[in-house]
Design a protein around this motif. Structure first.
Motif, PDB file in Angstrom:
ATOM      1  N   LEU A 174       0.824  -1.214   0.000  1.00  0.00           N
ATOM      2  CA  LEU A 174       0.000   0.000   0.000  1.00  0.00           C
ATOM      3  C   LEU A 174       0.856   1.262   0.000  1.00  0.00           C
ATOM      4  O   LEU A 174       0.539   2.249  -0.680  1.00  0.00           O
ATOM      5  CB  LEU A 174      -0.951  -0.013   1.193  1.00  0.00           C
ATOM      6  CG  LEU A 174      -2.088  -1.024   1.140  1.00  0.00           C
ATOM      7  CD1 LEU A 174      -2.850  -1.032   2.456  1.00  0.00           C
ATOM      8  CD2 LEU A 174      -3.010  -0.730  -0.018  1.00  0.00           C
ATOM      9  N   ILE A 175       1.951   1.254   0.760  1.00  0.00           N
ATOM     10  CA  ILE A 175       2.853   2.407   0.769  1.00  0.00           C
ATOM     11  C   ILE A 175       3.488   2.588  -0.609  1.00  0.00           C
ATOM     12  O   ILE A 175       3.585   3.706  -1.120  1.00  0.00           O
ATOM     13  CB  ILE A 175       3.927   2.229   1.869  1.00  0.00           C
ATOM     14  CG1 ILE A 175       3.279   2.377   3.241  1.00  0.00           C
ATOM     15  CG2 ILE A 175       5.066   3.238   1.707  1.00  0.00           C
ATOM     16  CD1 ILE A 175       4.184   1.986   4.395  1.00  0.00           C
ATOM     17  N   PHE A 176       3.903   1.498  -1.224  1.00  0.00           N
ATOM     18  CA  PHE A 176       4.488   1.575  -2.564  1.00  0.00           C
ATOM     19  C   PHE A 176       3.488   2.127  -3.581  1.00  0.00           C
ATOM     20  O   PHE A 176       3.824   2.987  -4.398  1.00  0.00           O
ATOM     21  CB  PHE A 176       4.986   0.190  -3.004  1.00  0.00           C
ATOM     22  CG  PHE A 176       5.538   0.171  -4.391  1.00  0.00           C
ATOM     23  CD1 PHE A 176       6.785   0.695  -4.657  1.00  0.00           C
ATOM     24  CD2 PHE A 176       4.799  -0.368  -5.439  1.00  0.00           C
ATOM     25  CE1 PHE A 176       7.300   0.690  -5.943  1.00  0.00           C
ATOM     26  CE2 PHE A 176       5.296  -0.371  -6.720  1.00  0.00           C
ATOM     27  CZ  PHE A 176       6.555   0.157  -6.980  1.00  0.00           C
ATOM     28  N   ILE A 177       2.249   1.665  -3.534  1.00  0.00           N
ATOM     29  CA  ILE A 177       1.223   2.141  -4.466  1.00  0.00           C
ATOM     30  C   ILE A 177       0.939   3.623  -4.248  1.00  0.00           C
ATOM     31  O   ILE A 177       0.823   4.394  -5.212  1.00  0.00           O
ATOM     32  CB  ILE A 177      -0.066   1.292  -4.326  1.00  0.00           C
ATOM     33  CG1 ILE A 177       0.167  -0.109  -4.862  1.00  0.00           C
ATOM     34  CG2 ILE A 177      -1.240   1.949  -5.046  1.00  0.00           C
ATOM     35  CD1 ILE A 177      -0.944  -1.082  -4.567  1.00  0.00           C
ATOM     36  N   SER A 178       0.836   4.065  -2.998  1.00  0.00           N
ATOM     37  CA  SER A 178       0.563   5.487  -2.745  1.00  0.00           C
ATOM     38  C   SER A 178       1.736   6.357  -3.181  1.00  0.00           C
ATOM     39  O   SER A 178       1.529   7.454  -3.703  1.00  0.00           O
ATOM     40  CB  SER A 178       0.238   5.715  -1.271  1.00  0.00           C
ATOM     41  OG  SER A 178       1.363   5.421  -0.474  1.00  0.00           O
ATOM     42  N   MET A 179       2.979   5.889  -3.009  1.00  0.00           N
ATOM     43  CA  MET A 179       4.129   6.658  -3.483  1.00  0.00           C
ATOM     44  C   MET A 179       4.138   6.732  -5.006  1.00  0.00           C
ATOM     45  O   MET A 179       4.436   7.784  -5.583  1.00  0.00           O
ATOM     46  CB  MET A 179       5.428   6.036  -2.965  1.00  0.00           C
ATOM     47  CG  MET A 179       5.660   6.262  -1.488  1.00  0.00           C
ATOM     48  SD  MET A 179       7.080   5.406  -0.806  1.00  0.00           S
ATOM     49  CE  MET A 179       8.375   5.825  -1.923  1.00  0.00           C
TER      50      MET A 179
END
Length: 131
Positions: free
Chosen positions: A42-47
């Motif tokens: 999720l952090i990777f997708i939001s970045m």
């Protein structure tokens, strides 16, 4: 009646309850690892989503045709766009039941609309309103 519920039942079954399996391969460590992977994704997708405008700006430098595809040239004055011609061709094909090819298009002028307007006027004035 209540006293019968308080007496333990002896069915010959022994239950061994322990929290030890929760700390081995299939318990809490596995759940924590799964949560870590999900939050990392999720952090990777939001970045990635937050950096997407910058990525698109870099791509526009190397792929200038993408802007032409997103913003096609406008038709000249009096011309009908290709999308409208495609819709007209689809409507004609659907109405007549077989494919047809559009050869020529033009906008109708007031002179072209004289007969239809006269017909509408005659139909609308043919009825005498009752009082």
């Amino acid at each position: 009646m209540i006293s019968s519920f308080l007496h333990p039942l002896t069915l010959g079954i022994s239950l061994n309850f322990s929290l030890e399996p929760l700390w081995h391969d299939t318990g809490i460590p596995l759940a924590l690892m799964g949560m870590f992977i999900v939050f990392f994704a999720l952090i990777f997708i939001s970045m990635f989503i937050s950096r997407l405008p910058h990525i698109m700006a870099v791509l526009d430098k190397y792929l200038p045709q993408a802007e032409q595809l997103l913003n096609p040239p406008k038709p000249r004055e009096g011309e009908i766009s290709d999308e409208v011609i495609a819709v007209i061709a689809a409507a004609v094909s659907e109405a007549l039941g077989k494919p047809h090819r559009i050869i020529h298009t033009r906008e109708l002028t007031s002179r072209d609309m004289a007969w239809p307007q006269q017909g509408r006027w005659q139909i609308q004035t043919s009825h005498i309103p009752q009082k």
